[in-house]
Design a protein around this motif. Structure first.
Motif, mmCIF file in Angstrom:
data_model
loop_
_atom_site.group_PDB
_atom_site.id
_atom_site.type_symbol
_atom_site.label_atom_id
_atom_site.label_comp_id
_atom_site.label_asym_id
_atom_site.label_seq_id
_atom_site.Cartn_x
_atom_site.Cartn_y
_atom_site.Cartn_z
ATOM 1 N N GLY A 265 63.978 22.469 17.898
ATOM 2 C CA GLY A 265 65.169 23.146 18.395
ATOM 3 C C GLY A 265 65.370 24.465 17.689
ATOM 4 O O GLY A 265 64.428 25.032 17.126
ATOM 5 N N VAL A 276 69.420 20.962 19.329
ATOM 6 C CA VAL A 276 68.258 20.107 19.130
ATOM 7 C C VAL A 276 67.976 19.339 20.418
ATOM 8 O O VAL A 276 68.882 18.744 21.006
ATOM 9 N N TRP A 277 66.692 19.381 20.859
ATOM 10 C CA TRP A 277 66.316 18.684 22.101
ATOM 11 C C TRP A 277 65.889 17.251 21.790
ATOM 12 O O TRP A 277 65.257 16.994 20.757
ATOM 13 N N PHE A 286 69.762 18.353 25.325
ATOM 14 C CA PHE A 286 69.926 18.877 23.973
ATOM 15 C C PHE A 286 71.338 18.599 23.500
ATOM 16 O O PHE A 286 72.245 18.364 24.297
ATOM 17 N N LYS A 357 61.899 23.489 25.638
ATOM 18 C CA LYS A 357 62.896 23.767 24.596
ATOM 19 C C LYS A 357 63.215 25.257 24.585
ATOM 20 O O LYS A 357 62.300 26.081 24.523
#
Ligand SMILES: Nc1nc2c(ncn2[C@@H]2O[C@H](COP(=O)(O)OP(=O)(O)OP(=O)(O)O)[C@@H](O)[C@H]2O)c(=O)[nH]1
Length: 789
Positions: A265, A276-277, A286, A357
């Motif tokens: 991420g 953050v994925w 995410f 991402k």
């Protein structure tokens, strides 16, 4: 989902119409979608095409995309009924304010991930249901067969999508240098761009080229450091290269969390939150989290640098900042937008398109920081009848219509499609516009909104739109369409001149006409492709930007026009110029029987700067050459400019000045002056120290160290000049050199053999330079031999 839709439509059906079991299609829903197309859904018991056409007139089965925006599949079945969504163009009303338009391009070096990123953008904005992967040959934007087979983008494709209520028109452009024209024309009509970099390779040669092209057209941009998941990825090195190689001022807005296979991420420096994925699959969600402890200090350092750069743009914000008060989020975003549009800096973001991402924050940045048409200065043009008169067209539906044709594409269903960017006013199907460059009226037949190679009819195009027009007759790339009552010629775009050529002939003589028709169509689409026919030696020659460019042309002749062709060896497109000023007097005089021919002119030939092309000027005073004969002189000189005196190559960077002359009351004519000009050209150019110029390529080879010696030796043997060496991750060496194009044919196989396929190279045109004398002599001899034969 299908069952759900049918239930919803069935209830709509009962309120809209009384379905009585007949075989007539029955309307069950009727509304306009976000791309301003009227979607009518019907259900039918059988496919009675007669009653379908009676019901729908000339409307068409709508595309999957249009029906999806209604939450429907194109065709669903329930209880023996088929449900269809049908689309017809609707009278346009502005549904998205112009300030919420973003016309953007995605540009980069070959393979940096433009198409992959575009496909993700289409997925996350809801345009594409199933994602297409480049390596599987199913990318939506790479729709040509050749693109899918080779995994590269050849033509730029346009598409429209929506994000946070903003309308985003995207043009995906090729990275290969042979298709640089596609980048050029996209940049001419775009308001902003995303510049992609491969985080392993950093700023690569073609990224530099497109960056300079974007500078030329003043296109504001944001940078996306892609492929953060790859081995050797380095976000900060890429940021440094943006400074060193591009001379740009990066504004880092995100820093990566992890790198290579730990990349998960990023830290958003505006909100100071970690994004953050949850995974790397398509559609992975995410979440916003606290910044990881080990990145806190780095994030604070980069945020401080970012704030310092943005407050520079606003006195109040600066004053407060000096007093210890940081601007709030809204002010920071406003200032980033201001600085991006005015090119004070370029925001830098990161991610991995392939691992899904970073794409959503990239879309947010497009909306937040790239300009809408109303954020840019009004479009400038000139009055077609008075090129000195500057006309401005503000971006507004209420202004007179103006638009620029930036691409022609031949389509097997619709015929020729002309892509137009609307700069002001509205364009309506069925109306007439003026091609202001040619002074000819064109009727607007169908207006199509393109989604890669599928399309939707629209009735009106509004300011800021990019649409394809079907059936224009006279308009070519770079020309302006405008309101016939308020004509304007917008600034044209530059087209590069071809650098290589090959002779081509159809395998069967019967295909000569078919080949000519195909070449005409291909040249209409692509102004960097030329062809000519020399009837004397019965040969057709095609010219383009590189071997790949011409290979694709020959391939398209075969696939689209069913003409198989034999192709000769590639040859360089040399140019001729002069190196000193020379003046010549030429008298054309003939007395044979009846009326005679007389023309006397003095012409001065002057060298011009590289890129100056050809210019004609008259310094005649007092009528020594009467006005009506001057066009004859111009025509005579112009005819000769395609056939230089040294070896018959096109003449460039020369100014011809008509300085003096005389005429005869009875025997002078336009033709006599035209013939005199030809004579003056032959004599004058020889006196002006003519020279042959050849294209010199900037060649960058990346090779394992053990093959470095062989690579350098080989480049030297090709008249190459080595400029610099460098290092790349993975122990690779980079050799930067200048090599004449004439020595670079088939280099790809030599390099492969020499390095066992472990080295790669890219090349692009650097300049034209004088050909060494011994090669000039060889080419001149060849010309004489051909002429004698
Ligand atoms: N590991 C990794 N691979 C990627 C990423 N993005 C793209 N790729 C791969 O890189 C290759 C090139 O991607 P494309 O999207 O075709 O690149 P492009 O810039 O459109 O290429 P051209 O149109 O030919 O210039 C493909 O094999 C992609 O799958 C990424 O974020 N990470």
């Amino acid at each position: 989902m299908a069952a759900e839709s049918v239930t919803r439509m069935s209830s709509a059906a009962s309120s809209l119409c009384n379905f009585n079991g007949s075989k007539r299609p029955v309307l069950i829903s009727n509304r306009v979608n976000s791309s301003r197309t009227r979607i009518r859904c019907v259900k039918v018991q059988s496919l009675a095409s007669a009653s379908m056409s009676e019901f729908f007139g000339n409307s068409r089965l709508c595309s999957v995309n249009a029906s999806r925006s209604l939450g429907l599949s194109q065709k669903t079945k329930k209880n023996g009924f088929s449900i269809f969504a049908m689309a017809t163009a609707e009278e346009e009303k502005r549904t998205v304010p112009l300030k919420d338009y973003r016309n953007i391009g995605i540009m980069a070096h070959i393979d940096a991930g433009k198409t992959t990123t575009t496909e993700r953008v289409l997925y996350y904005t809801g345009r594409n249901y199933k994602i297409g992967e480049v390596h599987e040959g199913t990318a939506t934007m790479d729709w040509m067969e050749q693109e899918q087979e080779r995994g590269i983008t050849i033509t730029s494709a346009a598409t429209t999508t929506f994000w946070n209520k903003h309308r985003i028109n995207i043009i995906d452009t090729p990275g290969h240098v042979d298709f640089t024209l596609e980048v050029e024309r996209a940049l001419r009509v775009l308001d902003g761009a995303i510049c992609l970099f491969d985080s392993v390779a950093g700023v690569e040669p073609q990224s530099e080229t497109v960056w300079r092209q974007a500078d030329k057209y003043g296109v504001p941009r944001i940078c996306f450091v892609n492929k953060m998941d790859r081995l050797g990825a380095n976000f900060f090195r890429t940021r440094d290269m943006i400074i060193s190689n591009l001379g740009a001022n990066p504004l880092v807005l995100q820093i990566p969390i992890g790198s290579e296979d730990t990349f998960k991420g990023l830290v958003d420096l505006v909100t100071m939150k970690a994004i953050v994925w949850s995974g790397e699959e398509l559609g992975a969600k995410f979440s916003y989290e606290d910044i990881p402890a080990d990145l806190q200090e780095l994030a604070e350092e980069y945020r401080a640098a970012m704030i310092e750069m943005v407050v520079e743009l606003d006195d109040d914000a600066m004053e407060q900042y000096l007093e210890g008060v940081e601007p709030d989020e809204e002010t920071i975003k406003k200032l980033i937008r201001k600085g991006t549009i005015s090119a004070n800096f370029v925001p830098v973001l990161c991610g991995s398109a392939f691992k899904n991402k970073g794409v959503q924050p990239l879309l947010d940045a497009v909306v937040d920081y790239l300009p809408s048409p109303v954020d840019l200065p009004p479009m400038k043009g000139t009055d077609p009848d008075n090129p000195e008169l500057i006309i401005e067209r503000a971006a507004s539906d209420d202004e007179p219509f103006s638009g620029l044709a930036f691409k022609i594409m031949n389509d097997s269903f619709v015929g020729s499609l002309t892509f137009v960017r609307v700069y002001s006013g509205k364009l309506t199907a069925g109306s007439y516009v003026l091609n202001a460059n040619k002074g000819k009226k064109e009727r607007i037949g169908r207006l199509l909104e393109m989604h890669a190679n599928s399309r939707e009819d629209v009735k009106t195009a509004l300011t800021g739109d990019i649409v394809a027009l079907a059936g224009l007759k006279d308009t070519i790339t770079g020309e302006t369409l405008s309101d016939p009552e308020k004509p304007v010629v917008l600034e044209r775009m530059d087209f590069p001149d071809p650098v290589i050529k090959v002779a081509i002939e159809p395998k069967t003589k019967a295909d000569i006409d078919k080949m000519a028709q195909g070449l005409v169509k291909l040249a209409q689409e692509d102004p960097s492709f030329h062809f000519s026919r020399d009837e004397e030696i019965n040969q057709t020659v095609i010219e383009g930007m590189g071997e790949l460019h011409l290979e694709i042309i020959v391939d398209r002749l075969k696939r689209e026009f069913k003409v198989e062709a034999n192709v000769g060896a590639p040859q360089v497109n040399y140019r001729e110029s002069i190196s000193r000023i020379a003046e010549t007097k030429y008298v054309h005089k003939k007395q044979s029987g009846g009326s005679g021919q007389f023309a006397d002119i003095t012409v001065r030939f002057e060298p011009m700067e590289a890129g100056g092309g050809y210019e004609f000027k008259s310094e005649i005073k007092g009528g020594s050459v009467p006005k009506e004969y001057i066009p004859g002189v111009m025509k005579g000189l112009e005819e000769c400019m395609s056939n230089g005196v040294l070896a018959g190559f096109p003449v460039v960077d020369v100014r011809a000045v008509l300085v003096d002359g005389s005429y005869h009351d009875v025997d002078s004519s336009v033709l006599a002056f035209q013939l005199a000009a030809r004579g003056a050209f032959r004599e004058g150019m020889r006196k002006a120290a003519p020279q042959l110029l050849e294209p010199i390529m900037k060649v960058e080879v990346v090779t394992p160290e053990e093959h470095l010696g062989d690579v350098i030796g080989d480049l030297n043997s090709r008249r190459g000049q080595i400029n610099s060496f460098g290092d790349k991750p993975g122990g690779l060496k980079v050799v930067d050199s200048l090599v004449p194009l004439a020595e670079m044919f088939s280099y790809v196989s030599t390099l492969r053999g020499m390095t066992k396929g472990r080295a790669s190279y890219v090349m692009q045109l650097a300049k034209f330079d004088v050909v060494p004398q011994h090669i000039q002599n060889q080419l001149a001899t060849k010309k004489e031999e051909t002429a004698a034969a």
